[in-house]
Write a protein that holds these residues in place. Sequence first.
Motif, PDB file in Angstrom:
ATOM      1  N   ARG A 120       0.502  -0.994  -0.023  1.00  0.00           N
ATOM      2  CA  ARG A 120       0.377  -0.089  -0.240  1.00  0.00           C
ATOM      3  C   ARG A 120       0.622   1.351  -0.103  1.00  0.00           C
ATOM      4  O   ARG A 120       0.841   2.426  -1.062  1.00  0.00           O
ATOM      5  N   LEU A 175       2.013   1.793  -3.598  1.00  0.00           N
ATOM      6  CA  LEU A 175       1.197   2.454  -4.511  1.00  0.00           C
ATOM      7  C   LEU A 175       1.149   4.027  -4.092  1.00  0.00           C
ATOM      8  O   LEU A 175       0.999   4.819  -5.205  1.00  0.00           O
ATOM      9  N   HIS A 216       1.778   7.311  -6.664  1.00  0.00           N
ATOM     10  CA  HIS A 216       0.852   8.422  -6.711  1.00  0.00           C
ATOM     11  C   HIS A 216       1.118   9.458  -6.583  1.00  0.00           C
ATOM     12  O   HIS A 216       1.776  10.633  -7.344  1.00  0.00           O
ATOM     13  N   ASP A 246       3.633   2.670 -13.288  1.00  0.00           N
ATOM     14  CA  ASP A 246       2.426   2.879 -12.683  1.00  0.00           C
ATOM     15  C   ASP A 246       1.167   1.985 -13.481  1.00  0.00           C
ATOM     16  O   ASP A 246      -0.166   1.206 -13.143  1.00  0.00           O
ATOM     17  N   VAL A 257     -11.027  -0.735 -11.564  1.00  0.00           N
ATOM     18  CA  VAL A 257     -10.083   0.128 -10.518  1.00  0.00           C
ATOM     19  C   VAL A 257     -10.675   1.762 -11.448  1.00  0.00           C
ATOM     20  O   VAL A 257     -11.506   1.750 -12.978  1.00  0.00           O
ATOM     21  N   ASP A 263      -7.483   6.678 -12.665  1.00  0.00           N
ATOM     22  CA  ASP A 263      -6.418   6.352 -11.812  1.00  0.00           C
ATOM     23  C   ASP A 263      -6.094   5.393 -12.322  1.00  0.00           C
ATOM     24  O   ASP A 263      -4.683   5.521 -12.508  1.00  0.00           O
ATOM     25  N   ASP A 319      -2.998   0.024  -9.351  1.00  0.00           N
ATOM     26  CA  ASP A 319      -3.597  -0.195  -9.066  1.00  0.00           C
ATOM     27  C   ASP A 319      -5.170  -1.249  -8.436  1.00  0.00           C
ATOM     28  O   ASP A 319      -5.405  -1.408  -8.050  1.00  0.00           O
ATOM     29  N   ASN A 320      -4.302  -2.543  -9.668  1.00  0.00           N
ATOM     30  CA  ASN A 320      -5.233  -2.915  -9.919  1.00  0.00           C
ATOM     31  C   ASN A 320      -4.806  -4.268  -9.332  1.00  0.00           C
ATOM     32  O   ASN A 320      -5.138  -5.495 -10.479  1.00  0.00           O
TER      33      ASN A 320
END
Length: 508
Positions: A138, A141, A145, A188, A228, A232, A479-480
């Motif tokens: 986490r 991530l 971002h 990303d 998602v 994003d 993110d997924n």
Amino acid sequence: MTASFNHPQQPDVSFDGGDLDCGNGLLLLIRRHIDPLERGGLLEIRSTEISVDEDLPAWCRMTGNELVSFIKEGRQRSFLVCKGQLAERRAAPAQPPQQRGGIELVAVKPLTVYPAPATAPAIRPLSVMGIGSWPRPRWMLQAVHEHMEGRLDDAAFHATADDAVSLAINAQLRAGADVVSDGEQRRDSYSSFVASRLDNCQLIPLTDLLPLVDDPEEFERELRALDVPAGDVRHPAVFGPLGRSRGIAVHEVDYARALTKAPVKVALPGPYLLTRTMWMECISDRAYDNREDLARDIVRVLREEIACLLASGAALVQLDEPVLSEVVFSGPANQRSFMCGALGAKGDTPTELAFARDLVNAVTQGFPRERIALHMCRGNWTADESKALSGNYQPLVDTLGQMRVGTLFLELATPRAGEMEILRSLPDDIRIGVGACNQKHAHVESVDHVVAHAEHAIQLFGAQRVLLTPDCGFATFADNPLNSSATAEAKLAVLAQAARILRERHGI
């Protein structure tokens, strides 16, 4: 700039978009200026284009930014947009707003002399490895971002990523993998990250592309189907001649090799995928006459990167070309598709397959085949198998066999991939990375199941040609992630146990 407008708040940054409309480059400029701002930062956008009166408020609603005020004086318009919501704004800065014009292009400096490949550990038959991506913690991530939005500098970002890479590589080694990757922790996504590394290229959210597509309503439906938020998911946009003034993934390989003596593989988006992804008529045609012109520069920067990756000791460089399945398994010619972010319209299937083959061969020409691979699958943005493409390799096998690569990493665990027997016609000098577990499922396959699946491949191709992998990456889009790192490690461990049984059985 003309005289300032009397907005209720002082902007932090101001730029003039002239007569550009949202479907012809203005959104790219907006993204260029708003991304570095903190949440609550204020951007003034000046424009003389009447259509922006409706399009910009719609863009703000889609992206979750607030249109604070709008002033019009004659043809000149001024929009004050808050990144996020005005309630998030901190105390106004004391300095006057920074005024900027258009995007500054970076001079392209091609690599004139390629470095020679360094030696690398050999990859033995029945080796186990991931495809590339690994679930990110986490905190990683969050760093991805913050870095993309300009709120985390390069040094802090890479220090954080180093920790995440160490965790990912240690997990692969604990599982018994023979070949490791850095888990693509700094990216990303598996492909769009190149926009943050290449000159004259930039990442923009998928939602910014709405004014550019032929059927906005259909595109909106596709975005709503994503697992998602579309805001994003970012897409590379080319606004000038592509250049490679720094490495795309060399830094990833250098750090990974500092952590382990195991062979290191690294994945790059393939030339056909990048051409389909980056060619958008309303943006890229400012730098290129057509997608073939763009493709030539994509081939050049990929060749430069592969040469440097091999010189850095990468044991295997993998080109990702999942959009090949979109060519043969999706809708009719000239239909847009979200598949792998390839939004550009395509021609007929034979033309596209020949174009893809020629691009891959142009990239790999002259490099040692045993250290170049290609991967394809049928979509990896959702765990829902019903949303991914389906079809056997029959329409693709000839094209795959004509590509100058030493290894093909193929999705073969899922029933969507069809019968393995179809691949028997591939040339005997190509290794087959057999997808032997499904990265989409939380269920961990049994050792017996993997042994039986791999044994079937051995009977078809011979043990010397078989490698064992998941069907695709465990976290293609940052993110997924499709599974947890614990499940990913457990699946690799099963592959490693199966490989030990098979090596003993076949005397390898």
